[in-house]
Design a protein around this motif. Structure first.
Motif, PDB file in Angstrom:
ATOM      1  N   ASP A 196      13.644 -44.120 -86.248  1.00  0.00           N
ATOM      2  CA  ASP A 196      12.969 -42.829 -86.362  1.00  0.00           C
ATOM      3  C   ASP A 196      13.818 -41.935 -87.254  1.00  0.00           C
ATOM      4  OD1 ASP A 196      10.884 -43.505 -84.663  1.00  0.00           O
ATOM      5  OD2 ASP A 196      11.898 -42.751 -82.877  1.00  0.00           O
ATOM      6  N   GLN A 197      13.163 -41.258 -88.200  1.00  0.00           N
ATOM      7  CA  GLN A 197      13.878 -40.413 -89.142  1.00  0.00           C
ATOM      8  C   GLN A 197      13.147 -39.088 -89.319  1.00  0.00           C
ATOM      9  OE1 GLN A 197      13.827 -42.932 -92.616  1.00  0.00           O
ATOM     10  NE2 GLN A 197      15.556 -44.181 -91.924  1.00  0.00           N
ATOM     11  N   THR A 198      13.841 -38.117 -89.899  1.00  0.00           N
ATOM     12  CA  THR A 198      13.178 -36.873 -90.279  1.00  0.00           C
ATOM     13  C   THR A 198      12.323 -37.142 -91.515  1.00  0.00           C
ATOM     14  OG1 THR A 198      14.922 -36.154 -91.788  1.00  0.00           O
ATOM     15  CG2 THR A 198      15.194 -35.605 -89.448  1.00  0.00           C
ATOM     16  N   SER A 199      11.487 -36.187 -91.875  1.00  0.00           N
ATOM     17  CA  SER A 199      10.630 -36.374 -93.045  1.00  0.00           C
ATOM     18  C   SER A 199      11.443 -36.542 -94.320  1.00  0.00           C
ATOM     19  CB  SER A 199       9.667 -35.195 -93.190  1.00  0.00           C
ATOM     20  OG  SER A 199      10.387 -33.979 -93.296  1.00  0.00           O
ATOM     21  N   GLY A 200      12.684 -36.054 -94.317  1.00  0.00           N
ATOM     22  CA  GLY A 200      13.552 -36.215 -95.474  1.00  0.00           C
ATOM     23  C   GLY A 200      14.397 -37.468 -95.440  1.00  0.00           C
ATOM     24  N   GLY A 201      14.199 -38.313 -94.419  1.00  0.00           N
ATOM     25  CA  GLY A 201      14.940 -39.561 -94.323  1.00  0.00           C
ATOM     26  C   GLY A 201      16.218 -39.473 -93.520  1.00  0.00           C
ATOM     27  N   GLY A 203      18.582 -39.631 -90.364  1.00  0.00           N
ATOM     28  CA  GLY A 203      18.514 -40.489 -89.193  1.00  0.00           C
ATOM     29  C   GLY A 203      18.408 -39.711 -87.893  1.00  0.00           C
ATOM     30  N   ILE A 204      17.610 -40.226 -86.967  1.00  0.00           N
ATOM     31  CA  ILE A 204      17.505 -39.658 -85.622  1.00  0.00           C
ATOM     32  C   ILE A 204      17.928 -40.706 -84.598  1.00  0.00           C
ATOM     33  CG2 ILE A 204      15.960 -38.679 -83.882  1.00  0.00           C
ATOM     34  CD1 ILE A 204      14.270 -37.527 -86.148  1.00  0.00           C
ATOM     35  N   MET A 205      17.173 -41.786 -84.510  1.00  0.00           N
ATOM     36  CA  MET A 205      17.474 -42.848 -83.553  1.00  0.00           C
ATOM     37  C   MET A 205      16.963 -44.165 -84.113  1.00  0.00           C
ATOM     38  SD  MET A 205      18.879 -43.331 -80.510  1.00  0.00           S
ATOM     39  CE  MET A 205      18.715 -41.852 -79.491  1.00  0.00           C
ATOM     40  N   ARG A 206      17.696 -45.243 -83.855  1.00  0.00           N
ATOM     41  CA  ARG A 206      17.247 -46.551 -84.330  1.00  0.00           C
ATOM     42  C   ARG A 206      17.622 -47.653 -83.351  1.00  0.00           C
ATOM     43  NH1 ARG A 206      21.812 -48.429 -88.743  1.00  0.00           N
ATOM     44  NH2 ARG A 206      23.128 -46.582 -88.533  1.00  0.00           N
ATOM     45  N   LEU A 207      16.934 -48.772 -83.505  1.00  0.00           N
ATOM     46  CA  LEU A 207      17.276 -49.996 -82.795  1.00  0.00           C
ATOM     47  C   LEU A 207      17.907 -50.945 -83.799  1.00  0.00           C
ATOM     48  CD1 LEU A 207      14.169 -50.572 -80.486  1.00  0.00           C
ATOM     49  CD2 LEU A 207      16.453 -49.797 -79.828  1.00  0.00           C
ATOM     50  N   TYR A 208      19.055 -51.469 -83.426  1.00  0.00           N
ATOM     51  CA  TYR A 208      19.890 -52.268 -84.316  1.00  0.00           C
ATOM     52  C   TYR A 208      20.207 -53.583 -83.614  1.00  0.00           C
ATOM     53  CZ  TYR A 208      24.050 -53.245 -87.265  1.00  0.00           C
ATOM     54  OH  TYR A 208      24.977 -53.797 -88.114  1.00  0.00           O
ATOM     55  N   VAL A 209      20.353 -54.644 -84.383  1.00  0.00           N
ATOM     56  CA  VAL A 209      20.803 -55.920 -83.838  1.00  0.00           C
ATOM     57  C   VAL A 209      22.205 -56.170 -84.376  1.00  0.00           C
ATOM     58  CG1 VAL A 209      20.343 -58.384 -83.625  1.00  0.00           C
ATOM     59  CG2 VAL A 209      18.436 -56.781 -83.818  1.00  0.00           C
ATOM     60  N   ASN A 210      23.193 -56.263 -83.480  1.00  0.00           N
ATOM     61  CA  ASN A 210      24.564 -56.452 -83.959  1.00  0.00           C
ATOM     62  C   ASN A 210      24.820 -57.911 -84.338  1.00  0.00           C
ATOM     63  OD1 ASN A 210      25.134 -57.873 -81.577  1.00  0.00           O
ATOM     64  ND2 ASN A 210      26.146 -56.133 -80.584  1.00  0.00           N
ATOM     65  N   VAL A 221      22.391 -39.258 -84.980  1.00  0.00           N
ATOM     66  CA  VAL A 221      22.877 -37.877 -85.013  1.00  0.00           C
ATOM     67  C   VAL A 221      24.323 -37.822 -84.546  1.00  0.00           C
ATOM     68  CG1 VAL A 221      22.551 -35.544 -84.110  1.00  0.00           C
ATOM     69  CG2 VAL A 221      20.562 -36.946 -84.713  1.00  0.00           C
ATOM     70  N   THR A 222      24.616 -38.484 -83.429  1.00  0.00           N
ATOM     71  CA  THR A 222      25.973 -38.462 -82.869  1.00  0.00           C
ATOM     72  C   THR A 222      26.787 -39.695 -83.237  1.00  0.00           C
ATOM     73  OG1 THR A 222      25.290 -39.572 -80.830  1.00  0.00           O
ATOM     74  CG2 THR A 222      25.102 -37.168 -80.896  1.00  0.00           C
ATOM     75  N   GLN A 223      26.110 -40.740 -83.757  1.00  0.00           N
ATOM     76  CA  GLN A 223      26.729 -42.031 -84.074  1.00  0.00           C
ATOM     77  C   GLN A 223      27.210 -42.770 -82.822  1.00  0.00           C
ATOM     78  OE1 GLN A 223      26.591 -43.531 -87.151  1.00  0.00           O
ATOM     79  NE2 GLN A 223      25.280 -41.740 -87.505  1.00  0.00           N
ATOM     80  N   LEU A 273      17.360 -30.968 -83.983  1.00  0.00           N
ATOM     81  CA  LEU A 273      16.170 -30.146 -83.784  1.00  0.00           C
ATOM     82  C   LEU A 273      14.990 -30.578 -84.643  1.00  0.00           C
ATOM     83  CD1 LEU A 273      17.894 -26.636 -83.692  1.00  0.00           C
ATOM     84  CD2 LEU A 273      17.230 -28.079 -81.750  1.00  0.00           C
ATOM     85  N   MET A 274      15.221 -31.474 -85.590  1.00  0.00           N
ATOM     86  CA  MET A 274      14.162 -31.883 -86.510  1.00  0.00           C
ATOM     87  C   MET A 274      13.259 -32.932 -85.864  1.00  0.00           C
ATOM     88  SD  MET A 274      14.598 -30.080 -89.204  1.00  0.00           S
ATOM     89  CE  MET A 274      13.653 -30.957 -90.451  1.00  0.00           C
ATOM     90  N   PRO A 275      11.940 -32.783 -85.991  1.00  0.00           N
ATOM     91  CA  PRO A 275      11.023 -33.781 -85.430  1.00  0.00           C
ATOM     92  C   PRO A 275      11.021 -35.063 -86.259  1.00  0.00           C
ATOM     93  CG  PRO A 275       9.802 -32.148 -86.670  1.00  0.00           C
ATOM     94  CD  PRO A 275      11.226 -31.675 -86.643  1.00  0.00           C
ATOM     95  N   VAL A 276      10.407 -36.096 -85.703  1.00  0.00           N
ATOM     96  CA  VAL A 276      10.280 -37.364 -86.419  1.00  0.00           C
ATOM     97  C   VAL A 276       9.176 -37.218 -87.465  1.00  0.00           C
ATOM     98  CG1 VAL A 276       9.841 -39.834 -86.245  1.00  0.00           C
ATOM     99  CG2 VAL A 276      10.986 -38.632 -84.365  1.00  0.00           C
ATOM    100  N   GLY A 277       9.546 -37.381 -88.730  1.00  0.00           N
ATOM    101  CA  GLY A 277       8.578 -37.266 -89.810  1.00  0.00           C
ATOM    102  C   GLY A 277       8.377 -38.553 -90.572  1.00  0.00           C
ATOM    103  N   GLN A 278       9.175 -39.574 -90.231  1.00  0.00           N
ATOM    104  CA  GLN A 278       9.108 -40.843 -90.952  1.00  0.00           C
ATOM    105  C   GLN A 278       9.652 -41.946 -90.055  1.00  0.00           C
ATOM    106  OE1 GLN A 278      10.285 -41.378 -95.313  1.00  0.00           O
ATOM    107  NE2 GLN A 278      12.145 -42.108 -94.319  1.00  0.00           N
ATOM    108  N   VAL A 279       9.065 -43.130 -90.157  1.00  0.00           N
ATOM    109  CA  VAL A 279       9.614 -44.295 -89.468  1.00  0.00           C
ATOM    110  C   VAL A 279      10.016 -45.330 -90.506  1.00  0.00           C
ATOM    111  CG1 VAL A 279       8.372 -43.949 -87.302  1.00  0.00           C
ATOM    112  CG2 VAL A 279       7.313 -45.301 -89.128  1.00  0.00           C
ATOM    113  N   GLN A 280      11.062 -46.051 -90.173  1.00  0.00           N
ATOM    114  CA  GLN A 280      11.557 -47.121 -91.044  1.00  0.00           C
ATOM    115  C   GLN A 280      11.447 -48.440 -90.303  1.00  0.00           C
ATOM    116  OE1 GLN A 280      15.434 -46.740 -93.179  1.00  0.00           O
ATOM    117  NE2 GLN A 280      15.994 -48.624 -92.109  1.00  0.00           N
ATOM    118  N   LEU A 281      10.936 -49.443 -90.985  1.00  0.00           N
ATOM    119  CA  LEU A 281      10.876 -50.807 -90.464  1.00  0.00           C
ATOM    120  C   LEU A 281      11.863 -51.646 -91.257  1.00  0.00           C
ATOM    121  CD1 LEU A 281       9.323 -52.785 -88.542  1.00  0.00           C
ATOM    122  CD2 LEU A 281       7.874 -53.317 -90.509  1.00  0.00           C
ATOM    123  N   GLY A 282      12.793 -52.311 -90.561  1.00  0.00           N
ATOM    124  CA  GLY A 282      13.796 -53.099 -91.259  1.00  0.00           C
ATOM    125  C   GLY A 282      14.991 -52.262 -91.661  1.00  0.00           C
TER     126      GLY A 282
END
Length: 306
Positions: A196-201, A203-210, A221-223, A273-282
Motif C-alpha cells: 500500500d502506498q500514497t498516491s505519490g508512491g 510507502g505505507i505498508m507492505r507484505l514481503y517475503v524474506n 513509515v517506521t521501517q 496521515l496520508m491515505p492509500v492512493g496506490q497499490v503495488q503488486l510485486g
C-alpha cells in the motif's frame, strides 16, 4: 377388459407413481409403457454476507433446472429437483458470485448455504491477456501456464529484480483491503509481494517475503518489520492486507489463506496521515532473484476473502 377408457397407474417401491389414460377398443389390445422416475428432491439453504454473517435478501440461487430468490432471512428453496449432482450458484448485487457442487438424493433435501464476499472495486484484469488495467508496470508478463483461476495470470521471473505493477486508485482510501493470490515457484533473495502506498508512491505498508521464505509485514513509515509464517514453494497462497488509518486508532490486519495472522494484527501502528492512493503488486527493487506468479488480485473497502 371391457372396451372403454381407463386410467392406468404404475407404482413401485422407491419410485414416483405414474398414470396414463388408455382406451381399449372392441376386441382390441391396448399397450401402455411406463418409465418410472425416482422421487424428486430439493436444495435449500441460506445466503449471507461472508464477513458480517447478515442475511442477503433478494439473492438469486440457480442451477440448470431453475432458480429461486432468497427471502428477508436469506433463505431459499429449489423444489422438485431430480436426483443427481448439480452446480448451484448464488449471486447478489454488490457481491462476488459463488458456485458449488451439490448432490441431491431421491426424496431428500440437500443443504447448500453461501457466504458471499463483497465485490472489489478493482480487479487485476489479467483475463484480458494484458496488464492494461494497471496504471503502470515493469518486468511482469501475462502468461497462461500457471494460473489460479481463469486463463491468465501475471508472472515475475527475474535474476535482477524489478517485476511489478502499479494501480492508482483515483482517490485516497483510509480503510482498504488488498488481496492477491500468489505462487512462489522459486526464490534466492527476498522480495516484495504487495504494498500500500500514497498516491505519490510513498510507502505505507507492505507484505514481503524474506530470503528464508517467511512472510514479513513491513511498515514503510517506521521501517519496523514483523516476521510471520514460512511459505510453501510451488503452492498457491492468498494474502490479504488491511490498513485503517481513518481515526485515532490505526489498525493493520493480514490474512493468509483465509486465516488471520495474529502477529500482524495491531491497533497501534504508525502509518502517517496520508491515505492509500496506490497499490503495488510485486517488487520494484533491483538485484533480487525470484519467480512468482500473481492472480485474482482485488482491492476493496471490505474483506474480499477467502
Amino acid at each position: 377388459v371391457a372396451e372403454g377408457s381407463y386410467t392406468l397407474t404404475a407404482s413401485a417401491s422407491g419410485y414416483q407413481s405414474q398414470s396414463h389414460a388408455v382406451t381399449v377398443g372392441p376386441g382390441g389390445t391396448a399397450t401402455q409403457n411406463f418409465a418410472l422416475t425416482l422421487p424428486y428432491g430439493a436444495i435449500a439453504g441460506t445466503v449471507t454476507d461472508a464477513v458480517t454473517g447478515s442475511a442477503i435478501s433478494g439473492a438469486t440461487v440457480s442451477y440448470s433446472g431453475g432458480s429461486a430468490t432468497t427471502n428477508a432471512s436469506g433463505q431459499y428453496t429449489l423444489a422438485n429437483v431430480p436426483p443427481g449432482t448439480y452446480t448451484v450458484s448464488a449471486a447478489a448485487p454488490g457481491y462476488t458470485g459463488q458456485s458449488r457442487s451439490v448432490a441431491v438424493a431421491a426424496g431428500a433435501t440437500a443443504s447448500a448455504s453461501f457466504g458471499l464476499w463483497r465485490a472489489p472495486f478493482f480487479s487485476d484484469g489479467f483475463e484480458s491477456g494484458t496488464l492494461n488495467s494497471w496504471t503502470g508496470s515493469g518486468g511482469l508478463s501475462v502468461q497462461s501456464t500457471t494460473v489460479h483461476s481463469g486463463t491468465y495470470a501475471a508472472e515475475g521471473s527475474t535474476l535482477n529484480g524489478s517485476t511489478y505493477a502499479l494501480k492508482q486508485l483515483g482517490g485516497g482510501y483510509q480503510d482498504l483491503y488488498y488481496r492477491a493470490y500468489f505462487d512462489i515457484k522459486s526464490q534466492t533473495t527476498g522480495f516484495t509481494l504487495m504494498a500500500d502506498q500514497t498516491s505519490g508512491g510513498g510507502g505505507i505498508m507492505r507484505l514481503y517475503v524474506n530470503g528464508s521464505g517467511q512472510l514479513v509485514l513491513w511498515n514503510d513509515v517506521t521501517q519496523l518489520t514483523t516476521t510471520g509464517p514460512t511459505l510453501s514453494l510451488g503452492t498457491w497462497h492468498a494474502a490479504e492486507l488491511h490498513v485503517n488509518i481513518s481515526g485515532l486508532v490505526v489498525t493493520t490486519d493480514v490474512w493468509l489463506d483465509g486465516t488471520s495472522i495474529p502477529a500482524f494484527s495491531t491497533s497501534s501502528a504508525t502509518l502517517g496521515l496520508m491515505p492509500v492512493g496506490q497499490v503495488q503488486l510485486g517488487s520494484q527493487a533491483m538485484l533480487q532473484i525470484y519467480d512468482v506468479v500473481f492472480d485474482d488480485v482485488a482491492v476493496s473497502t471490505s474483506r474480499t476473502g477467502p
